[in-house]
Design a protein around this motif. Structure first.
Motif, short mmCIF file in Angstrom:
data_model
loop_
_atom_site.label_atom_id
_atom_site.label_comp_id
_atom_site.label_asym_id
_atom_site.label_seq_id
_atom_site.Cartn_x
_atom_site.Cartn_y
_atom_site.Cartn_z
N LEU A 152 -28.47 -12.71 19.29
CA LEU A 152 -28.03 -11.31 19.52
C LEU A 152 -27.31 -10.93 18.30
O LEU A 152 -26.90 -9.84 18.07
CB LEU A 152 -27.24 -11.15 20.55
N LEU A 156 -32.11 -6.50 19.96
CA LEU A 156 -31.95 -5.95 21.05
C LEU A 156 -33.20 -4.78 21.26
O LEU A 156 -33.70 -4.56 22.47
CB LEU A 156 -30.77 -5.34 21.40
N LEU A 190 -33.85 -16.00 25.06
CA LEU A 190 -33.94 -14.57 25.47
C LEU A 190 -35.13 -13.94 25.76
O LEU A 190 -35.39 -13.15 26.49
CB LEU A 190 -33.02 -13.55 24.66
N GLN A 193 -19.78 -15.89 25.72
CA GLN A 193 -21.01 -15.26 25.66
C GLN A 193 -21.30 -13.93 26.16
O GLN A 193 -21.80 -12.93 25.63
CB GLN A 193 -21.96 -16.09 26.38
N ARG A 194 -20.79 -13.62 27.25
CA ARG A 194 -21.04 -12.42 27.91
C ARG A 194 -20.04 -11.33 27.21
O ARG A 194 -20.70 -10.26 27.16
CB ARG A 194 -20.07 -12.25 29.46
N ASP A 243 -22.53 -10.53 24.36
CA ASP A 243 -23.58 -9.61 24.99
C ASP A 243 -23.20 -8.06 25.15
O ASP A 243 -23.78 -7.27 24.75
CB ASP A 243 -23.96 -10.08 26.32
#
Length: 177
Positions: free
Chosen positions: A14, A20, A59, A93-94, A97
């Motif tokens: 990411l 994305l 992903l 990680q969140r 994101d």
């Protein structure tokens, strides 16, 4: 808390904003690197590079192969119900994101046509009962799943391009002052 290899790969995946965009494209259709490249105005090599990073981060998934002009092309898709590589994401990680998605929201909103599109926007920190939180979160998650299932390939006749960003989470319990 240290990150596992799967989380490190997902964070790296990411790390570039175009990824994305690729994941969004792969929601509505299984695409090859050449198709992704055409849609996003990238070179084939650049699209392949980003797809490899997304695949390594767990992903996206490979959705098959097909012969094209004597070669073999892989098709990729974004599986919204995949099991995360290395188990559930950590808080770190969140947060990464959420930051990546926030950046993507800024990019997308620059292209919006608010006056004619009908839109919804809301923000808030709410104190609500846990049962209410879970019921509302589940309804919104179901609506997001509906959008993912309804997604069509880019530029499908009779469709409109939309943008949906949802960020919902519980705060850590604060100690009373």
């Amino acid at each position: 808390m240290s990150l596992g290899d799967g989380e490190k790969a997902a964070l790296r995946a990411l790390a570039h904003p175009v990824r994305l965009q690729i994941m969004s494209l792969l929601t509505g259709a299984e695409l090859t690197a050449a198709e992704v490249a055409r849609e996003l105005g990238l070179t084939h090599a650049n699209a392949s590079y980003h797809l490899r990073n997304l695949l390594a981060g767990g992903l996206i998934v490979t959705a098959g192969e097909e012969k094209i002009r004597g070669g073999l092309a892989k098709r990729y898709r974004y599986d919204t119900h995949r099991e995360p590589v290395g188990g559930p994401p950590s808080d770190e990680q969140r947060r990464a994101d959420y930051a990546a998605i926030a950046h993507e929201l800024i990019r997308r909103s620059a292209k919006a046509r608010f006056a004619e599109s009908g839109n919804a926007l809301g923000d808030g920190d709410f104190w609500i009962e846990p049962e209410t939180w879970m019921a509302i979160r589940d309804r919104i998650s179901d609506a997001l799943d509906d959008l993912h299932r309804a997604a069509k390939p880019p530029r499908t006749p009779g469709t409109v391009r939309t943008s949906t960003t949802i960020a919902m989470f519980r705060h850590r319990q604060e100690e009373p002052s």
